[in-house]
Design a protein around this motif. Structure first.
Motif, PDB file in Angstrom:
ATOM      1  N   MET A  79       0.811  -1.295   0.088  1.00 20.36           N
ATOM      2  CA  MET A  79      -0.104   0.187   0.155  1.00 20.36           C
ATOM      3  C   MET A  79       0.908   1.317   0.072  1.00 20.36           C
ATOM      4  N   ALA A  80       0.416   2.394  -0.503  1.00 18.60           N
ATOM      5  CA  ALA A  80       1.050   3.410  -0.531  1.00 18.60           C
ATOM      6  C   ALA A  80      -0.059   4.557  -0.085  1.00 18.60           C
ATOM      7  N   ARG A  81       0.448   5.750   0.564  1.00 17.74           N
ATOM      8  CA  ARG A  81      -0.177   6.859   1.084  1.00 17.74           C
ATOM      9  C   ARG A  81       0.224   8.246   0.586  1.00 17.74           C
ATOM     10  N   LEU A  82      -0.628   9.021   0.202  1.00 21.19           N
ATOM     11  CA  LEU A  82      -0.391  10.790   0.044  1.00 21.19           C
ATOM     12  C   LEU A  82      -0.939  11.250   1.099  1.00 21.19           C
ATOM     13  N   VAL A  83      -0.092  11.845   1.944  1.00 24.46           N
ATOM     14  CA  VAL A  83      -0.371  12.680   3.103  1.00 24.46           C
ATOM     15  C   VAL A  83      -0.355  14.252   2.666  1.00 24.46           C
ATOM     16  N   VAL A  84      -1.229  14.911   2.962  1.00 26.52           N
ATOM     17  CA  VAL A  84      -1.428  16.212   2.514  1.00 26.52           C
ATOM     18  C   VAL A  84      -1.769  17.054   3.766  1.00 26.52           C
ATOM     19  N   LEU A  85      -0.595  17.966   4.095  1.00 24.67           N
ATOM     20  CA  LEU A  85      -0.721  18.737   5.305  1.00 24.67           C
ATOM     21  C   LEU A  85      -1.044  20.189   4.779  1.00 24.67           C
ATOM     22  N   TYR A  86      -2.162  20.791   5.322  1.00 28.15           N
ATOM     23  CA  TYR A  86      -2.807  21.942   5.026  1.00 28.15           C
ATOM     24  C   TYR A  86      -2.450  23.047   6.248  1.00 28.15           C
ATOM     25  N   GLY A 117      -7.597   5.067  -8.857  1.00 28.04           N
ATOM     26  CA  GLY A 117      -7.101   4.421  -8.129  1.00 28.04           C
ATOM     27  C   GLY A 117      -7.082   4.638  -6.550  1.00 28.04           C
ATOM     28  N   LEU A 118      -7.861   5.685  -6.246  1.00 23.80           N
ATOM     29  CA  LEU A 118      -7.836   5.987  -4.819  1.00 23.80           C
ATOM     30  C   LEU A 118      -8.753   5.025  -4.106  1.00 23.80           C
ATOM     31  N   ARG A 119      -8.136   4.592  -3.089  1.00 27.42           N
ATOM     32  CA  ARG A 119      -8.724   3.239  -2.157  1.00 27.42           C
ATOM     33  C   ARG A 119      -9.479   3.815  -0.916  1.00 27.42           C
ATOM     34  N   LYS A 120      -8.984   4.690  -0.562  1.00 25.45           N
ATOM     35  CA  LYS A 120      -9.560   5.750   0.753  1.00 25.45           C
ATOM     36  C   LYS A 120      -9.168   6.843   0.950  1.00 25.45           C
ATOM     37  N   TYR A 121      -9.882   7.550   1.707  1.00 25.85           N
ATOM     38  CA  TYR A 121      -9.675   9.123   1.894  1.00 25.85           C
ATOM     39  C   TYR A 121     -10.179   9.408   3.055  1.00 25.85           C
ATOM     40  N   GLU A 122      -9.180   9.923   3.925  1.00 25.61           N
ATOM     41  CA  GLU A 122      -9.387  10.290   5.288  1.00 25.61           C
ATOM     42  C   GLU A 122      -9.019  11.843   5.444  1.00 25.61           C
ATOM     43  N   LEU A 145      -4.560   9.989   1.744  1.00 26.49           N
ATOM     44  CA  LEU A 145      -5.169   9.323   0.707  1.00 26.49           C
ATOM     45  C   LEU A 145      -4.626   8.058   0.477  1.00 26.49           C
ATOM     46  N   HIS A 146      -5.289   6.763   0.330  1.00 24.81           N
ATOM     47  CA  HIS A 146      -4.601   5.598   0.278  1.00 24.81           C
ATOM     48  C   HIS A 146      -4.661   5.107  -1.244  1.00 24.81           C
ATOM     49  N   PHE A 147      -3.588   4.344  -1.609  1.00 22.59           N
ATOM     50  CA  PHE A 147      -3.417   3.919  -3.019  1.00 22.59           C
ATOM     51  C   PHE A 147      -2.838   2.723  -3.175  1.00 22.59           C
ATOM     52  N   ASP A 148      -2.851   1.909  -4.053  1.00 23.15           N
ATOM     53  CA  ASP A 148      -1.985   0.526  -4.084  1.00 23.15           C
ATOM     54  C   ASP A 148      -0.588   0.745  -4.045  1.00 23.15           C
ATOM     55  N   SER A 149      -0.248   1.750  -4.624  1.00 25.12           N
ATOM     56  CA  SER A 149       1.337   2.113  -4.830  1.00 25.12           C
ATOM     57  C   SER A 149       1.601   3.292  -5.302  1.00 25.12           C
ATOM     58  N   ILE A 150       3.102   3.734  -5.212  1.00 21.42           N
ATOM     59  CA  ILE A 150       3.349   4.985  -5.320  1.00 21.42           C
ATOM     60  C   ILE A 150       3.092   5.387  -6.946  1.00 21.42           C
ATOM     61  N   ALA A 151       3.442   4.287  -7.955  1.00 21.85           N
ATOM     62  CA  ALA A 151       3.085   4.374  -9.118  1.00 21.85           C
ATOM     63  C   ALA A 151       1.783   5.037  -9.644  1.00 21.85           C
ATOM     64  N   GLY A 186      -0.795  27.473   2.876  1.00 27.66           N
ATOM     65  CA  GLY A 186       0.153  26.638   2.283  1.00 27.66           C
ATOM     66  C   GLY A 186      -0.030  25.287   2.370  1.00 27.66           C
ATOM     67  N   VAL A 187       0.433  24.377   1.579  1.00 25.85           N
ATOM     68  CA  VAL A 187       0.225  22.899   1.700  1.00 25.85           C
ATOM     69  C   VAL A 187       1.079  22.057   1.242  1.00 25.85           C
ATOM     70  N   ASP A 188       1.580  21.079   2.000  1.00 30.22           N
ATOM     71  CA  ASP A 188       2.624  20.007   1.819  1.00 30.22           C
ATOM     72  C   ASP A 188       2.037  18.672   1.421  1.00 30.22           C
ATOM     73  N   LEU A 189       2.745  18.063   0.465  1.00 28.90           N
ATOM     74  CA  LEU A 189       2.344  16.916   0.096  1.00 28.90           C
ATOM     75  C   LEU A 189       3.349  15.784   0.221  1.00 28.90           C
ATOM     76  N   TYR A 190       3.350  14.495   0.700  1.00 32.99           N
ATOM     77  CA  TYR A 190       3.910  13.778   0.748  1.00 32.99           C
ATOM     78  C   TYR A 190       3.383  12.333   0.384  1.00 32.99           C
ATOM     79  N   LEU A 191       4.315  11.626  -0.342  1.00 27.25           N
ATOM     80  CA  LEU A 191       3.755  10.241  -0.665  1.00 27.25           C
ATOM     81  C   LEU A 191       4.915   9.135  -0.455  1.00 27.25           C
ATOM     82  N   PHE A 192       4.396   8.035   0.101  1.00 26.93           N
ATOM     83  CA  PHE A 192       5.433   6.862   0.516  1.00 26.93           C
ATOM     84  C   PHE A 192       4.772   5.508   0.445  1.00 26.93           C
ATOM     85  N   ASP A 193       5.393   4.676   0.585  1.00 25.03           N
ATOM     86  CA  ASP A 193       5.028   3.265   0.751  1.00 25.03           C
ATOM     87  C   ASP A 193       4.843   2.887   2.176  1.00 25.03           C
TER      88      ASP A 193
END
Length: 102
Positions: free
Chosen positions: A1-8, A34-39, A60-66, A91-98
């Protein structure tokens, strides 16, 4: 699984941010392929040392970084990314990771 974390970061007008985020941005982002879950965070955000300068955290939850990269290359992803300028004036920061379960 992979995540995109958005910090506002704290916007100038939190009530306007919240209205726009819920009525416009969430519906746009939920169309990401490809979005699996949004929290999103609920209530205040703090650190062990006290209050943080953040207003909201989205995960935001996805299956992979790709899949995340592909989602943002899509027309839906371009629309969601382009929408940030309409409400995230603090301002906003976005981080993606497995992730891995341990």
């Amino acid at each position: 699984m992979a995540r995109l974390v958005v910090l506002y970061r704290m916007p100038k007008d939190t009530a306007a941010f919240d209205r726009y985020y819920r009525s416009t941005h969430i519906p746009l982002a939920k169309k990401l392929p490809g979005l699996r879950k949004y929290e999103i965070s609920s209530g205040g955000i703090s650190t062990p040392g006290g209050a943080a300068d953040l207003h909201l955290v989205a995960t935001l939850h996805f299956d992979s970084i790709a899949d995340i990269q592909s989602a943002f290359a899509s027309p839906e992803g371009q629309a969601a990314a382009g929408d940030l300028a309409n409400f995230a004036d603090g301002g906003v920061d976005l981080y993606l990771f497995d992730t891995e379960e341990v």
